[in-house]
Design a protein around this motif. Structure first.
Motif, short mmCIF file in Angstrom:
data_model
loop_
_atom_site.label_atom_id
_atom_site.label_comp_id
_atom_site.label_asym_id
_atom_site.label_seq_id
_atom_site.Cartn_x
_atom_site.Cartn_y
_atom_site.Cartn_z
N ILE A 149 0.87 -1.19 0.00
CA ILE A 149 0.00 0.00 0.00
C ILE A 149 0.90 1.24 0.00
CG2 ILE A 149 -1.97 -1.13 1.14
CD1 ILE A 149 -1.06 0.23 3.79
N PRO A 150 0.35 2.40 -0.34
CA PRO A 150 1.17 3.62 -0.31
C PRO A 150 1.80 3.82 1.07
CG PRO A 150 -0.94 4.06 -1.37
CD PRO A 150 -1.03 2.68 -0.80
N SER A 151 2.93 4.47 1.09
CA SER A 151 3.63 4.70 2.36
C SER A 151 2.85 5.71 3.21
CB SER A 151 5.03 5.25 2.04
OG SER A 151 5.69 5.55 3.23
N VAL A 152 2.45 5.28 4.41
CA VAL A 152 1.70 6.16 5.32
C VAL A 152 2.30 6.06 6.72
CG1 VAL A 152 -0.49 5.97 4.04
CG2 VAL A 152 -0.01 4.34 5.87
N PRO A 153 2.14 7.12 7.54
CA PRO A 153 2.67 7.05 8.91
C PRO A 153 1.96 5.95 9.69
CG PRO A 153 1.87 9.26 8.39
CD PRO A 153 1.49 8.40 7.25
N MET A 154 2.74 5.11 10.41
CA MET A 154 2.15 4.01 11.18
C MET A 154 2.49 4.18 12.66
SD MET A 154 2.75 -0.09 10.74
CE MET A 154 4.33 -0.17 11.57
N LYS A 155 1.47 3.98 13.50
CA LYS A 155 1.71 4.06 14.94
C LYS A 155 1.12 2.84 15.62
CE LYS A 155 2.10 9.06 15.39
NZ LYS A 155 1.85 9.51 14.02
N LYS A 156 1.89 2.30 16.60
CA LYS A 156 1.41 1.14 17.38
C LYS A 156 1.22 1.59 18.82
CE LYS A 156 5.25 -0.80 15.92
NZ LYS A 156 6.37 -1.70 15.65
N GLY A 157 0.36 0.91 19.53
CA GLY A 157 0.17 1.27 20.94
C GLY A 157 -1.09 0.63 21.49
N ASN A 158 -1.36 0.90 22.79
CA ASN A 158 -2.62 0.37 23.33
C ASN A 158 -3.76 1.30 22.91
OD1 ASN A 158 -3.04 2.50 25.25
ND2 ASN A 158 -1.48 1.55 26.57
N ILE A 159 -4.98 0.86 23.13
CA ILE A 159 -6.12 1.58 22.57
C ILE A 159 -6.22 3.01 23.09
CG2 ILE A 159 -7.86 0.76 24.25
CD1 ILE A 159 -8.43 1.23 20.47
N ASP A 160 -5.87 3.23 24.36
CA ASP A 160 -5.98 4.59 24.93
C ASP A 160 -5.03 5.54 24.21
OD1 ASP A 160 -7.88 3.70 26.68
OD2 ASP A 160 -6.44 3.27 28.29
N GLU A 161 -3.79 5.05 23.94
CA GLU A 161 -2.82 5.90 23.23
C GLU A 161 -3.31 6.20 21.81
OE1 GLU A 161 1.10 3.93 25.46
OE2 GLU A 161 0.46 3.22 23.49
N LEU A 162 -3.88 5.19 21.15
CA LEU A 162 -4.33 5.37 19.77
C LEU A 162 -5.54 6.30 19.70
CD1 LEU A 162 -3.91 1.75 18.32
CD2 LEU A 162 -2.27 3.63 18.31
N VAL A 163 -6.42 6.23 20.69
CA VAL A 163 -7.61 7.11 20.70
C VAL A 163 -7.17 8.57 20.85
CG1 VAL A 163 -9.62 7.76 22.09
CG2 VAL A 163 -9.32 5.40 21.37
N GLU A 164 -6.13 8.80 21.63
CA GLU A 164 -5.59 10.16 21.74
C GLU A 164 -5.18 10.69 20.36
OE1 GLU A 164 -5.06 12.52 24.23
OE2 GLU A 164 -6.56 11.20 25.14
N ILE A 165 -4.50 9.80 19.59
CA ILE A 165 -4.06 10.19 18.23
C ILE A 165 -5.28 10.50 17.36
CG2 ILE A 165 -2.93 9.32 16.13
CD1 ILE A 165 -1.13 7.63 18.06
N ILE A 166 -6.33 9.66 17.49
CA ILE A 166 -7.54 9.86 16.68
C ILE A 166 -8.15 11.23 16.98
CG2 ILE A 166 -9.92 9.05 16.26
CD1 ILE A 166 -8.90 6.19 16.77
N TYR A 167 -8.29 11.55 18.27
CA TYR A 167 -8.88 12.85 18.64
C TYR A 167 -8.10 14.01 18.04
CZ TYR A 167 -12.39 11.22 22.01
OH TYR A 167 -13.49 10.65 22.58
N LYS A 168 -6.76 13.93 18.13
CA LYS A 168 -5.93 15.01 17.58
C LYS A 168 -6.06 15.07 16.05
CE LYS A 168 -2.46 14.94 21.24
NZ LYS A 168 -1.22 14.25 21.63
N TRP A 169 -6.03 13.90 15.43
CA TRP A 169 -6.00 13.81 13.97
C TRP A 169 -7.30 14.30 13.35
CZ3 TRP A 169 -2.86 13.26 9.98
CH2 TRP A 169 -3.34 12.79 8.77
#
Length: 935
Positions: A914-934
């Motif tokens: 797939i096209p090169s995209v930024p990837m982040k791993k983590g637990n769900i709480d950390e990822l939800v923080e990213i979602i809110y910001k994004w």
């Protein structure tokens, strides 16, 4: 519209007034002299609690109705409203049954006047509508429908819809109205009465329909000079293909008000033109947003004109065919400096036979479905330019009737009166002079068999949605046998007392005095028909029994695919093969007996009436289908072959949903010999042809040679790095090392958390329906997402496009899909902000075709995982990824729940494809923080 019409809608506690269900809301809208004059609505105390599912559907709660009047208190007003009026409702029998019960209980006589059903009217008057739910029709007719499933809003919309339906009726020619009236005696409502009144009111001097319609042999048809799209611009013979970028920009900007230069699209134009010019087969992967339809149509138009050759453009889906003919071809016509003729072609059976349909109107004693279908077609013929069955929305009974009136090879020459109006002949004739012929993969492949040849001779083709070509070829080179189709076919013949085709055959023989009093043959055929019907049921029961005894049926799993092998299966297999042999013999015996009777008629064919000829066409068509069915049974069970054979079954409805398949595991040899080696230049294009930037897998699957095939990759113009965030939760269990129940519990918690962060707008892609169903049920049970619209494939009713439309309609919505939702779903903009892939889309190892392919690869010393399972999964993963970003302004989150994408070696291949995209791993709480910001 001199009558009074009262349009009624009710909300109730359930479906059955006889079992104590009650009205909780009543609404009526009064129409007089063609305008809405009055409306009345009231909540009603049902004196019982409102069930939860009704509360969810309507938004009406116990506290809202506890102080409302009883029905008896409003009954006098309701009774007065209905006096002397037509009773109109959307699904009229439901509302009427409740109202009758309540009126009688309140001491009134009930309503016994004329009734009209807007569902029934809409099916007849809008024969091409996607659906006939009130919400669907409101969208179609652009009616404001703010509160579906609340009686006052529903009644208002139904009234506005009713006025539109009556107006459309009154615009039809008198001939069509009289034919509709004649057919409508068997309807559920009193539409015949209304139509007779409309006929009386018709203003004969104002027949505006004559501009667009013509009467031909007692049918009103749309005037249609041509089925092709073409322009009359001059063609300059010395016009060269515009190689320079300036030329292309100058051309393409004519078609757009605000055109942004797409370098990728220009590269594709040159690639297609050069492929044809050099006579090389070519694979072009064009990323989302390249604009590939115009990217191949423009060079195709130049090449076709310069060489006076037709070019075939083949697609997988009807939607893309329609999109090309209605959107892209008009755009092409606008930008080209010369005229180009384009024709859309489908298989012969897609087109109506006007002659057969006209004859069918003389028949009586139709069942409800046939009556309704005839009425739909009478209206449709005033609208259609193509005569293509795909335009119609028919019931299953309607499809059965279509088989009687479809266009097919005729024994008797077509009546000259019909010949010039024949849709099939017109399409075929236009294709002979076309520059571009648009068709589908199935028809393209069926053209390989000379006797079915439908397309003109061609050497050059574009295969769009090329990643499907191998699968369609596998179906084309294979066979299938399903219970419903087989039963419907055999039920057409009947026994002598049933007044079906057998009765009609004997009747013609009697009328021609060709029977010679041979009753023994009649009795023999009657017995054959009975035996065949019994053996068919027996055969499919044994098919289901084989499937059941050869599957480890998991609890709650309703559908299964079970491989069939003549080498194993015990007594169930022996019984099934013996039944298939008996079935094939009986089919041959009946076919021979009918052929013998037809020979007797042939001797006397000069004295046949047109009605008898019409019936004989049906009988001959049925007899040909019998022969085809026998060939299929023999190919599947009796003849030796290397095909992969399997049974697909739904254990909840074994006989109705049982299909036997036989398909080759690999089709590369067939495609190479029968297609690619015979063509000079074929271009396959799609957004998903490469696996980890290599075309090798696709080239091998479709039978091309790496050395003689050109390839080209055109990247998407989208800025994926800034448009997509790929998130992978590390706190989920491994999908393959935990039970289905535990995995569903874990992902459901994550889905709820993510949904709250994204405010819905989520598409969740599953690889199996049982996991989707369990996840849906657990989310509903939790109650956390009660204020979200939950739309699930296979649970929420409707087609893929309808579910997608519903998803886009709500602010907070979650769409759960399997197989077909991984591709072809187009949800641009903010309607879709989050894509979730629940597990990597590997085909189950026990899926029959997958299992067979893997076995063959292993036998040849190959690695089945790297050569087949992994590339196939990567292509589907790429399709899924493509759902998220549809325009250059889209932004979105992609979540992959399957940790194998980061914990295994092969996981990298998915990410690199797939096209090169930024990837982040983590637990769900950390990822939800990213979602809110994004977001």
């Amino acid at each position: 519209m001199l009558n009074k019409f009262v349009v009624v809608d009710l909300e109730t506690t359930g479906n059955n007034p006889k079992k104590g269900d009650k009205i909780i809301q009543f609404a009526a809208v009064v129409i007089e002299d063609g305008i809405i004059t009055e409306s009345f609505s009231s909540l009603i105390n049902p004196e019982k609690s409102i069930p939860a599912f009704i509360e969810e559907l309507t938004g009406l709660k116990d506290e809202m109705v506890k102080d409302a009047p009883l029905f008896a208190e409003i009954a006098p007003r309701v009774n007065a409203l209905l006096e002397g009026a037509y009773f109109v409702a959307h699904n009229v029998l439901f509302d009427l049954s409740f109202l009758q019960e309540e009126l009688i209980q309140a001491g009134f006589e009930g309503f016994y006047g004329s009734v009209l059903d807007t569902v029934e009217m809409a099916r007849i008057i809008f024969p091409t509508a996607d659906g006939y739910k009130l919400t669907d029709l409101a969208i179609r007719e652009d009616l404001q429908h703010d509160r579906p499933h609340q009686a006052d809003s529903d009644a208002q919309v139904t009234a506005e819809l009713f006025l539109i339906l009556v107006k459309r009726l009154s615009q039809l020619p008198e001939l069509t109205l009289r034919q509709l009236s004649q057919a409508s005696g068997g309807l559920k409502s009193d539409l015949q009465q209304l139509m007779d009144e409309i006929i009386l009111e018709l203003d004969q001097s104002n027949e505006s329909w004559q501009e667009s319609l013509e009467i031909c042999n007692m049918l009103a048809l749309k005037k249609s000079p041509s089925n092709s799209k073409s322009t009359s611009k001059p063609y300059q013979v010395d016009f060269k293909y515009p190689i320079g970028e300036e030329d292309k920009i100058e051309l393409v900007t004519k078609g757009f008000t605000a055109y942004e230069k797409r370098i990728g699209q220009f590269q594709m134009m040159d690639g297609v033109y050069q492929a044809f010019k050099s006579g090389m087969h070519t694979l072009i992967e064009a990323g989302t947003g390249v604009g590939k339809s115009l990217g191949y149509l423009l060079p195709v138009a130049y090449f076709a004109k310069q060489n006076s050759l037709p070019v075939v453009v083949s697609t997988h889906t009807v939607q893309l065919q329609e999109q090309i003919i209605h959107n892209e071809i008009p755009l092409l016509a606008k930008i080209l400096p010369f005229g180009v003729k384009t024709v859309l072609l489908k298989g012969r059976n897609h087109y109506i036979s006007l002659e057969k349909f006209a004859l069918s109107l003389l028949e009586e004693n139709d069942n409800y479905d046939t009556t309704l279908t005839k009425m739909q077609i009478l209206v449709w013929l005033t609208e259609t330019e193509t005569g293509d069955r795909d335009e119609l929305n028919l019931s299953s009974g309607g499809n059965l009737f279509w088989n009687k009136i479809r266009n097919e090879q005729s024994v008797f020459p077509i009546n000259r009166l019909w010949q010039e109006k024949d849709f099939y002949l017109r399409a075929k004739n236009e294709a002979q002079n076309a520059d571009i012929i648009i068709t589908n993969h199935s028809l393209l492949l069926s053209n390989l068999s000379a006797e079915k040849s439908f397309l003109p001779d061609f050497d050059y083709a574009i295969i769009d949605e090329g990643h499907h070509f191998e699968k369609v070829a596998s179906q084309y080179f294979g066979r299938s046998l399903d219970y419903l189709t087989t039963r419907l076919l055999l039920s057409q013949f009947g026994q002598s007392e049933q007044r079906l085709l057998f009765y009609e055959l004997e009747l013609i023989l009697d009328e021609l005095k060709a029977n010679k009093g041979d009753l023994t043959k009649n009795i023999k055929i009657n017995q054959l028909a009975a035996d065949l019907s019994y053996e068919m049921d027996e055969f499919f029961k044994l098919t289901a029994l084989y499937a059941k005894s050869n599957t480890a049926q998991r609890l709650g799993l309703n559908r299964a695919k079970v491989r069939f092998s003549r080498d194993k299966g015990g007594k169930e297999k022996i019984a099934l093969v013996h039944s298939a042999e008996r079935f094939a013999f009986l089919l041959k015996d009946l076919h021979d007996a009918i052929t013998e009777r037809l020979e007797l008629i042939k001797i006397n064919k000069e004295s046949l009436s047109s009605k008898q000829k019409g019936k004989l066409e049906e009988i001959i068509s049925f007899n040909n289908d019998l022969a085809e069915l026998r060939n299929t049974v023999q190919d599947c069970f009796i003849k030796e072959s290397n095909d992969v054979k399997w049974i697909e079954i739904d254990f909840r409805s074994q006989q109705n949903v049982t299909t036997f398949y036989a398909q080759p595991a690999f089709v590369e040899a067939g495609l190479r010999e029968r297609f690619f080696s015979l063509k000079k230049g074929v271009v396959l294009t799609s957004a998903t042809l490469t696996v980890n930037h290599s075309f090798d897998y696709m080239i091998k699957e479709i039978g091309l040679s790496k050395d003689t095939t050109l390839t080209m990759t055109i990247t998407s113009p989208f800025d994926y790095k800034n448009q997509v965030q790929l998130l992978i939760p590390e706190d989920l269990p491994e999908v393959n090392s935990t039970s289905l129940e535990d995995y569903v519990i874990a992902i459901t918690e994550h889905i709820i958390t993510i949904a709250e962060a994204t405010k819905g707008r989520m598409l969740i892609l599953f690889t199996a329906h049982d996991m989707l169903k369990k996840t849906y049920e657990l989310i509903k049970e939790s109650g956390f997402l009660d204020d979200y619209a939950m739309i699930a494939q296979g649970i929420t009713s409707g087609s893929r496009s309808r579910l997608t439309r519903n998803f886009q309609r709500y602010d907070k919505a979650i769409l759960l899909g399997t197989s077909s939702f991984w591709e072809g779903v187009d949800i641009p903009g903010e309607d879709l902000s989050c894509l979730v892939i629940v597990r990597l889309p590997f085909s189950p190892p026990d899926e029959p075709l997958t299992e067979a392919k893997c076995q063959i690869i292993k036998q040849k010393g190959g690695n089945a995982f790297t050569e087949y399972s992994l590339p196939e999964a990567i292509l589907r993963f790429k399709q899924g990824f493509g759902r998220l970003i549809r325009t250059e302004n889209d932004r979105g989150i992609m979540m992959v729940f399957d940790k194998r994408i980061i914990t295994t070696k092969y996981g990298k291949a998915f990410l690199q494809s797939i096209p090169s995209v930024p990837m982040k791993k983590g637990n769900i709480d950390e990822l939800v923080e990213i979602i809110y910001k994004w977001l």
